[in-house]
Design an enzyme around this catalytic site. Structure first.
Site, PDB file in Angstrom:
ATOM      1  N   CYS A  89       0.825  -1.210   0.000  1.00 25.73           N
ATOM      2  CA  CYS A  89       0.000   0.000   0.000  1.00 25.73           C
ATOM      3  C   CYS A  89       0.866   1.270   0.000  1.00 25.73           C
ATOM      4  O   CYS A  89       1.536   1.549  -0.985  1.00 25.73           O
ATOM      5  CB  CYS A  89      -1.002  -0.041   1.141  1.00 25.73           C
ATOM      6  SG  CYS A  89      -2.392   1.053   0.845  1.00 25.73           S
ATOM      7  N   HIS A 177      -3.402  -5.043   1.622  1.00 21.88           N
ATOM      8  CA  HIS A 177      -2.889  -5.303   2.976  1.00 21.88           C
ATOM      9  C   HIS A 177      -3.000  -6.779   3.332  1.00 21.88           C
ATOM     10  O   HIS A 177      -3.915  -7.155   4.086  1.00 21.88           O
ATOM     11  CB  HIS A 177      -3.696  -4.478   3.989  1.00 21.88           C
ATOM     12  CG  HIS A 177      -3.438  -3.012   3.920  1.00 21.88           C
ATOM     13  ND1 HIS A 177      -2.441  -2.407   4.646  1.00 21.88           N
ATOM     14  CD2 HIS A 177      -4.033  -2.052   3.194  1.00 21.88           C
ATOM     15  CE1 HIS A 177      -2.444  -1.106   4.385  1.00 21.88           C
ATOM     16  NE2 HIS A 177      -3.396  -0.867   3.498  1.00 21.88           N
ATOM     17  N   GLU A 179      -1.388  -8.318   5.425  1.00 24.98           N
ATOM     18  CA  GLU A 179      -1.177  -8.469   6.879  1.00 24.98           C
ATOM     19  C   GLU A 179      -2.472  -8.273   7.661  1.00 24.98           C
ATOM     20  O   GLU A 179      -2.535  -8.613   8.832  1.00 24.98           O
ATOM     21  CB  GLU A 179      -0.081  -7.490   7.358  1.00 24.98           C
ATOM     22  CG  GLU A 179      -0.492  -6.039   7.538  1.00 24.98           C
ATOM     23  CD  GLU A 179      -0.672  -5.262   6.233  1.00 24.98           C
ATOM     24  OE1 GLU A 179      -0.568  -5.861   5.141  1.00 24.98           O
ATOM     25  OE2 GLU A 179      -0.947  -4.046   6.324  1.00 24.98           O
TER      26      GLU A 179
END
Ligand code: GLN
Length: 200
Positions: A89, A177, A179
């Site tokens: 990002c 994302h 994560e």
């Protein structure tokens, strides 16, 4: 550095997470869950001895101010010439040719517009990650896309005709994302690249 008597070939790679601003804690947790030895990187000296680096999402303008304040741009370029770097990002923006200049891409910030500033999508990612175990669940939050890229860049996935994942050498960037969605395969891929690059 090696630990005497440690026989496992899959010993924990030591990797860094750029920890100036943004979502570095979530990356740290995911990398630790995958067995990595994770260090925060805030100043150039922290890059010493690392096998790879993650540049998290967050706010690219703020992150760039921190990079300039700490004199990190040159050291990051030198590091990326030798070691895998993975940007997510805002990390994609930070690594692009108009910022730190590690990837030959131009990121368009907040590219999906205000109406669709956050969304999720399943991506078929050709990275040795998406086709094993199904599509990658991608969470986009005020995400950039890749507006232009050089010939050495391989676009790995697109949304609405715009690149959202790309690789150039051992640098990897995604607009989304992993994560945050529990998607571990990109971090696994990064750690595999770190081991392949002889990372410590
Ligand atoms: N919109 C942010 C920027 O331009 C990136 C958003 C994110 O990292 N989630 O820096």
């Amino acid at each position: 550095m090696s630990v005497a008597g440690e026989a496992t070939p899959e010993r924990a790679p030591r990797v860094g997470v750029l920890a100036l601003q943004g979502g570095f804690e979530a990356h740290r947790r995911m990398l630790e869950r995958l067995g990595a030895d994770v260090r925060d990187v805030r100043v150039p000296e922290h890059l010493a001895g690392l096998g790879g680096l993650v540049v998290p999402g967050g706010e690219s303008t703020t992150m760039m101010l921190g990079i300039e304040r700490e004199g990190l741009a040159g050291p990051l370029r030198a590091f990326a010439a030798e070691r895998p770097v993975f940007g997510t990002c805002a990390g994609l923006i930070v690594l692009d040719r108009e910022h730190v200049g590690i990837m030959d891409v131009r990121a368009e910030r907040n590219a999906f517009g205000r109406q669709t500033h956050s969304f999720e999508e399943d991506l078929d990612l050709d990275l040795g990650v998406g086709r094993d175990g199904g599509p990658v669940r991608a969470v986009f939050i005020r995400a950039p896309w890749i507006a232009e890229h050089g010939p050495g860049v391989e676009i790995l996935a697109s949304v609405a005709g715009h690149g959202v994942a790309a690789r150039e050498g051992h640098a990897l960037v995604v607009s989304f994302h992993p994560e945050l969605s529990g998607e571990t395969r990109l971090h696994e891929r990064f750690l595999r690249d770190v081991r392949a690059a002889g990372g410590d």
